[in-house]
Write a protein that holds these residues in place. Sequence first.
Motif: not given
Length: 196
Positions: A75-80, A157-161, A168-180
């Motif tokens: 999402r916008d605002g997430i640092q690279t 969901v804030q970001a995923f990659a 796990g390579g392309l068979g798994a995805t990391w997900v970063m959630l926003r802070k509550s």
Amino acid sequence: MTDLHDDADFQALMGDVTPLLRGQGRAHTGQAHRAPSEAQLARRESAAAETPGGDLLSTDFIDLMPPFDPLHFHRDGIQTAVVDRLRHGGYPVQASLHLLRRPLEECRRMLPPFIREAYAHDLRSVMIIHGRGREIDSPANVLRSCLAKWLQSLDEVQAFASASQADGGLGATWVMLRKSERAKANNRERQQKRRG
């Protein structure tokens, strides 16, 4: 000789059948389209209530991703640097959801409660294990393509990659959630204590 006999039998069976008129693509059953019954409406309402907010994720139109392309979104605002660290496994796995070899409909029902529960428990980095197909229309790649769309539609969901090969390579995805809000308040409190 049997051909003539078969033709006669066929003609006898099909004698009272009339062909469809050109331009009419279907037969008329004689039943008019009716409004849904009360039981059907109750079932629809119950199905919508199964998912919090009645927000089942859409499978209407999904762009199928090439099987060897990594997933990524932020999402916008997430640092690279944060997204790069996520992609390289720089955050611990706080929870994981295994969707390997599950039907697409089941995956669609499992994802929102998993993300919401992780968010409710102040988790920030979770992993979804989904597999990767070798063909664009293989079930694993269809699920992977759906996840790319579904995760973007979830507010938590804030970001995923896609994960690195070690995770796990392309068979798994990391997900970063926003802070509550609770986690944000705890951070502010810790920083105020440090400053003195």
